[in-house]
Design an enzyme around this catalytic site. Structure first.
Site, PDB file in Angstrom:
ATOM      1  CG  ASN A 184     -37.795  20.711  86.772  1.00  0.00           C
ATOM      2  OD1 ASN A 184     -37.180  19.724  87.155  1.00  0.00           O
ATOM      3  ND2 ASN A 184     -38.317  20.801  85.558  1.00  0.00           N
ATOM      4  NE  ARG A 244     -41.296  17.592  85.545  1.00  0.00           N
ATOM      5  CZ  ARG A 244     -41.078  17.794  84.247  1.00  0.00           C
ATOM      6  NH1 ARG A 244     -40.498  18.917  83.843  1.00  0.00           N
ATOM      7  NH2 ARG A 244     -41.430  16.880  83.360  1.00  0.00           N
ATOM      8  CG  HIS A 288     -44.151  14.381  79.546  1.00  0.00           C
ATOM      9  ND1 HIS A 288     -43.940  13.886  78.270  1.00  0.00           N
ATOM     10  CD2 HIS A 288     -42.969  14.927  79.916  1.00  0.00           C
ATOM     11  CE1 HIS A 288     -42.693  14.140  77.900  1.00  0.00           C
ATOM     12  NE2 HIS A 288     -42.095  14.782  78.881  1.00  0.00           N
ATOM     13  NE  ARG A 336     -35.680  11.066  76.800  1.00  0.00           N
ATOM     14  CZ  ARG A 336     -36.498  11.852  77.467  1.00  0.00           C
ATOM     15  NH1 ARG A 336     -37.799  11.852  77.180  1.00  0.00           N
ATOM     16  NH2 ARG A 336     -36.055  12.639  78.428  1.00  0.00           N
ATOM     17  CD  GLU A 367     -44.903  19.817  82.114  1.00  0.00           C
ATOM     18  OE1 GLU A 367     -44.686  18.732  82.684  1.00  0.00           O
ATOM     19  OE2 GLU A 367     -44.209  20.235  81.154  1.00  0.00           O
TER      20      GLU A 367
END
Length: 424
Positions: A26, A107, A196, A257, A400
């Site tokens: 990642n 990813r 996601h 956010r 993940e």
């Protein structure tokens, strides 16, 4: 419905046994995370992070066999970061030469409308991912750089790109279409993509497996609550809506956010505060959410502030929960019935107060948590609703990297005509 014991669950991934391990990478703008995964059993064999790439002093950590090694040294670029990671495997273990690496999984944040599933990487795929940079200028450049470097250093195994957006490529048009001028939307690829996706897909599938049900028979709301947060409505294993949009900014209140906001706020601040595009981008992505409201984005610190009587922290928590409840209600309406509400990711898995607050007052919808079950300190998948509810409330730890590893194997196997491996 109840949890099926692990030993009694069929493992649809047992056919992967001969494939060894998958190295999952990642690549962020200033970091590299990696994990060596067994796609059958699901365990992480080794893992590490390299942070502060390009800064005077980087931080390298590598965990293997329960031992964590940490070093500080300069990491000028992603090429050196990956070389360091490979060196840690050779020095500390396990040796990659002995690990039977079947594939390297990458990813990738944004696949746009180009990619609806994992894809084995070649030069054309790299170019297509690079062309999507305008949709994810903060993420895709680093993802592409990581792929290029890894293909040079690990050239003897296939590389697979797995996209955060791919699962949501199945959204119906009424869910992904924004009500703006169609010509503008088409020209600039403006639509809901969702993010996601690997987590939402994994959790929806895991719910079915631990309950001994077919995913096709379940209507599930997945709440992925971490520093980034998103919700999805999944009907029969297929997403029908999700909270994030063109970018990961839309939707739930997150760590830094804003989530949903009147677009005219941007116009107002541009005109009256004379804020430029970059400043507004920073405001909404990095200085908003829980951090903007309370000064902290760690829920453990937020809880301490609330316990100390901090009114801003208490309001931040209430705003966070209010937004979550709105999405649960909206998705219940879209699904028609809700069999499971699944909490996952850092906050969703570990913060009992958040789970209790989200479900409080939803008893009329058949949604509630049992205080004792909810407060139990456990790390496995579990039901936290009382026995009388029509909807199960569950905690499902997301994995993940495992999801990416399994998709890598599926993508490589798909190239083989004789392959019959399917995920369940």
């Amino acid at each position: 419905m109840s949890i099926v014991p692990e030993a009694e669950r069929p493992n649809p991934y047992s056919a992967y046994g001969a494939h060894g391990s998958v190295l999952v990478l990642n690549s962020g703008s200033s970091s590299l995370k990696y994990q060596l995964v067994n796609p059958v059993g699901g365990e992480a064999i080794a893992a590490g992070t390299i942070e502060r790439i390009g800064e005077p002093s980087g931080i390298v950590t590598h965990t293997f066999a329960g031992n964590k090694t940490r070093r500080e040294l300069e990491v000028p670029d992603h090429g050196e970061a990956l070389r360091l990671a490979l060196g840690m495997f050779d020095e500390i273990g396990p040796r990659l030469a002995d690990a039977g690496i079947y594939a390297v999984g990458h990813r990738v944040v944004h696949g746009g409308a180009e990619f609806s599933g994992p894809v084995v990487v070649d030069d054309d795929v790299v170019a297509r991912i690079d062309a999507l940079v305008p949709l994810a200028p903060l993420h895709n450049p680093a993802n592409v750089q990581g792929i290029r470097v890894a293909r040079e250093l690990l050239s003897d195994v296939p590389h697979v790109a797995v996209f955060d957006t791919a699962f949501f490529s199945a959204l119906p048009a009424e869910a992904y279409t924004y009500a703006i001028d169609r010509k503008v939307a088409d020209e600039y690829d403006v639509r809901r993509y969702g993010f996601h996706g690997t987590s939402h897909q994994y959790v929806a599938g895991k719910v079915a497996r631990v309950l001994g049900r077919r995913v096709q028979d379940l209507h599930t709301i997945v709440l992925h609550l971490g520093n980034g947060a998103s919700a999805s409505a999944v009907a029969g294993g297929v997403p029908i809506d999700t909270s994030m949009g063109l970018t990961p900014l839309e939707g739930l209140v997150m760590g830094t956010r804003s989530g949903d906001i009147d677009p005219a706020v941007v116009f107002h601040l541009a005109r009256n505060a004379e804020m430029g595009i970059d400043e507004l981008d920073t405001l909404l992505n990095k200085r908003s959410g829980m951090l903007g409201l309370s000064g902290v984005n760690d829920f453990r610190e937020l809880r301490r502030l609330i316990d100390d009587g901090d009114e801003a922290a208490a309001l931040a928590f209430d705003v966070y929960i209010h937004r979550l409840k709105k999405y649960v209600g909206a998705y219940a309406a879209l699904l028609g019935r809700v069999d499971v509400v699944a909490f996952t990711a850092g906050v969703g898995e570990n913060d009992a107060a958040v789970r209790a607050a989200v479900c409080a007052g939803l008893e009329g919808m058949g949604i509630a948590v049992d205080p004792e079950r909810n407060a139990a300190s456990r790390r496995d998948e579990r039901i936290i609703s009382p026995d009388w509810t029509s909807t199960l409330v569950m905690v499902i730890p997301t994995m993940e990297e495992l999801a990416i590893a399994r998709q890598c194997v599926e993508a490589v196997e798909h190239l083989r005509p004789s392959s019959s491996v399917t995920a369940g």
